[in-house]
Motif scaffolding. Structure first.
Motif, short mmCIF file in Angstrom:
data_model
loop_
_atom_site.label_atom_id
_atom_site.label_comp_id
_atom_site.label_asym_id
_atom_site.label_seq_id
_atom_site.Cartn_x
_atom_site.Cartn_y
_atom_site.Cartn_z
N TYR A 159 0.82 -1.20 0.00
CA TYR A 159 0.00 0.00 0.00
C TYR A 159 0.86 1.26 0.00
O TYR A 159 0.50 2.27 -0.60
CB TYR A 159 -0.91 0.03 1.22
CG TYR A 159 -2.20 -0.72 1.08
CD1 TYR A 159 -3.01 -0.54 -0.04
CD2 TYR A 159 -2.62 -1.60 2.07
CE1 TYR A 159 -4.21 -1.21 -0.16
CE2 TYR A 159 -3.82 -2.28 1.95
CZ TYR A 159 -4.61 -2.09 0.83
OH TYR A 159 -5.79 -2.77 0.72
N THR A 160 1.98 1.22 0.71
CA THR A 160 2.79 2.43 0.84
C THR A 160 4.25 2.10 1.07
O THR A 160 4.58 1.03 1.60
CB THR A 160 2.27 3.31 2.01
OG1 THR A 160 2.93 4.57 1.99
CG2 THR A 160 2.50 2.65 3.35
N ILE A 161 5.14 3.02 0.66
CA ILE A 161 6.56 2.97 0.95
C ILE A 161 6.95 4.31 1.57
O ILE A 161 6.56 5.35 1.08
CB ILE A 161 7.40 2.72 -0.31
CG1 ILE A 161 7.06 1.36 -0.93
CG2 ILE A 161 8.89 2.79 0.00
CD1 ILE A 161 7.80 1.09 -2.24
N TYR A 162 7.72 4.26 2.66
CA TYR A 162 8.07 5.48 3.38
C TYR A 162 9.54 5.44 3.77
O TYR A 162 10.03 4.42 4.27
CB TYR A 162 7.19 5.63 4.63
CG TYR A 162 7.47 6.85 5.45
CD1 TYR A 162 7.07 8.10 5.01
CD2 TYR A 162 8.13 6.76 6.67
CE1 TYR A 162 7.32 9.25 5.78
CE2 TYR A 162 8.38 7.89 7.44
CZ TYR A 162 7.97 9.13 6.99
OH TYR A 162 8.21 10.24 7.74
N LYS A 163 10.26 6.55 3.55
CA LYS A 163 11.64 6.69 4.00
C LYS A 163 11.68 7.65 5.17
O LYS A 163 11.23 8.80 5.05
CB LYS A 163 12.53 7.20 2.87
CG LYS A 163 13.99 7.40 3.29
CD LYS A 163 14.83 8.00 2.17
CE LYS A 163 15.13 6.97 1.09
NZ LYS A 163 16.15 7.50 0.12
N ASP A 164 12.22 7.22 6.32
CA ASP A 164 12.25 8.09 7.48
C ASP A 164 13.48 9.01 7.47
O ASP A 164 14.26 9.00 6.51
CB ASP A 164 12.14 7.29 8.79
CG ASP A 164 13.37 6.43 9.08
OD1 ASP A 164 14.47 6.72 8.58
OD2 ASP A 164 13.23 5.46 9.86
N HIS A 165 13.63 9.80 8.51
CA HIS A 165 14.68 10.82 8.53
C HIS A 165 16.09 10.23 8.56
O HIS A 165 17.06 10.91 8.22
CB HIS A 165 14.49 11.74 9.74
CG HIS A 165 13.26 12.59 9.65
ND1 HIS A 165 12.46 12.87 10.73
CD2 HIS A 165 12.67 13.21 8.60
CE1 HIS A 165 11.45 13.63 10.36
NE2 HIS A 165 11.55 13.85 9.07
N LYS A 166 16.21 8.98 8.95
CA LYS A 166 17.51 8.31 8.97
C LYS A 166 17.79 7.55 7.66
O LYS A 166 18.84 6.93 7.52
CB LYS A 166 17.59 7.34 10.14
CG LYS A 166 17.56 8.02 11.51
CD LYS A 166 17.64 6.99 12.62
CE LYS A 166 17.61 7.66 13.99
NZ LYS A 166 17.65 6.65 15.09
#
Length: 356
Positions: A184-191
């Motif tokens: 459903y989704t792909i997310y890249k965090d601050h690290k």
């Protein structure tokens, strides 16, 4: 999928004042000539992006891309070189190339022409997972059992390792007609750590060394009993994570096991019409320049969390409830909404106005 822009205001202002003529010239050179001028956007907008040249890109469900340069709207489709008209997302590299994710592949736009990214292999083994700073990640459809990683030359399909939840899910859903690993989704965090939201098996997280899983029933199942899947993951300014709804906020700990190591704290809810505490399930989330969190629900408008309470913004098109898909913060911090049935809305500081 979420992209971050670092705004260096003081430097930018000085640079602009000293180089106004050069900037104007560059803007003219970057005028996009492809597409056909149209009077309005499609009603179904699933993705929104603003590039470094300030153009707005709106991705429709199945009618291609709508590009707004501040003066006119152009519709771009397979006739112009897109690999598919089913648009699902946008990304931009350091050179200003726009990557348009579709159900059937990824199109790279260099300002003049489109190129379809090539897939290096049909399926990579689990030990082929790597995490490089400049890599891009794509879904390319809902039914794949893993993401695609783009290394600057090729797309690499990476199959998910087995989830601890898989056997239990299969035993309870023997007649399921969809892929439970579907993205459903792909997310890249601050690290730079990658997060993947699946259809039925919760969250998968990849930190460059370990692929970990996290599943909770309350994240997947709505109060009405439906299976929501993992549609939204977001890291707030304190480095804590919100997943799917506002019931809990998660503190992620470094770990090297298949099960994600975390602690959680109570989130925030609201009292519904039945005098019961309710926690909104959201499709998309962002944070404004003041640190407020904004969440869009499919059929219950927008919710703002200011650190103390949830504030509701109903979104209507006349008397019709607007069905929302995404929220996007542009280069100036202005919030935009993409919907399933009413096009695009923009926040004016008090409410959301329908655009175009």
């Amino acid at each position: 999928m979420a992209l971050y822009a670092i705004l260096q205001v003081s430097f930018f202002s000085t640079f602009t004042s000293c180089n106004g003529q050069n900037n104007s010239k560059k803007q003219k050179e970057k005028t996009i000539e492809v597409g056909v001028t149209v009077p309005s956007l499609d009603k179904t907008i699933w993705a929104i992006y603003q590039d470094k040249s300030t153009n707005y890109w709106f991705g429709s469900k199945n009618n291609g891309v709508f590009l707004y340069d501040g003066q006119q709207i152009k519709q771009i489709t397979v006739k112009d070189g897109l690999v598919s008209d089913e648009i699902r997302g946008f990304q931009e590299d350091s050179e200003g190339n726009i990557f348009i994710e579709t159900e059937r592949g990824v199109s790279k736009f260099d300002g003049r022409t489109f190129k379809t990214l090539q897939i290096a292999n049909p399926e990579s083994p689990t030990n082929d997972w790597v995490l490089e700073q400049d890599d891009m990640w794509f879904r390319m459809g809902f039914n794949n059992n893993g993401p695609y990683r783009y290394d600057g030359k090729y797309l690499h399909f990476l199959k998910f390792p087995k989830s601890p939840q898989e056997d239990e899910f299969k035993s309870k859903n023997k007649n399921a007609n969809f892929r439970h690993y579907g993205l459903y989704t792909i997310y890249k965090d601050h690290k730079g750590i990658m997060w993947f939201g699946t259809a039925s098996l919760g969250v998968c997280r990849y930190d460059g060394k370990t692929i970990s899983w996290h599943y909770e029933e309350q994240l997947q199942t709505t109060p009405e009993g439906g299976d929501f899947g993992t549609r939204a993951i977001f890291e707030d300014k304190e480095g804590k994570f919100w997943i799917n709804n506002t019931r809990f906020r998660y503190n992620i700990k470094p770990n090297s096991t298949i099960n994600l190591d975390y602690s959680k704290e109570n989130g925030i809810g609201y009292i519904n019409e039945n005098n019961e505490m309710e926690f909104p399930f959201f499709h998309s989330m962002t944070e404004d320049n003041e640190g407020n969190l904004w969440m869009v629900t499919y059929d219950n408008g927008v919710w703002k969390y200011n650190g103390k309470e949830l504030i509701h913004y109903p979104i209507k098109d006349g008397e019709t409830d607007v069905l929302l898909f995404t929220i996007f913060k542009d280069n100036k911090g202005v919030l935009w909404l993409g919907s399933h049935n009413a096009g695009v809305y923009k926040f004016n500081g008090y409410s959301f106005d329908k655009m175009f």
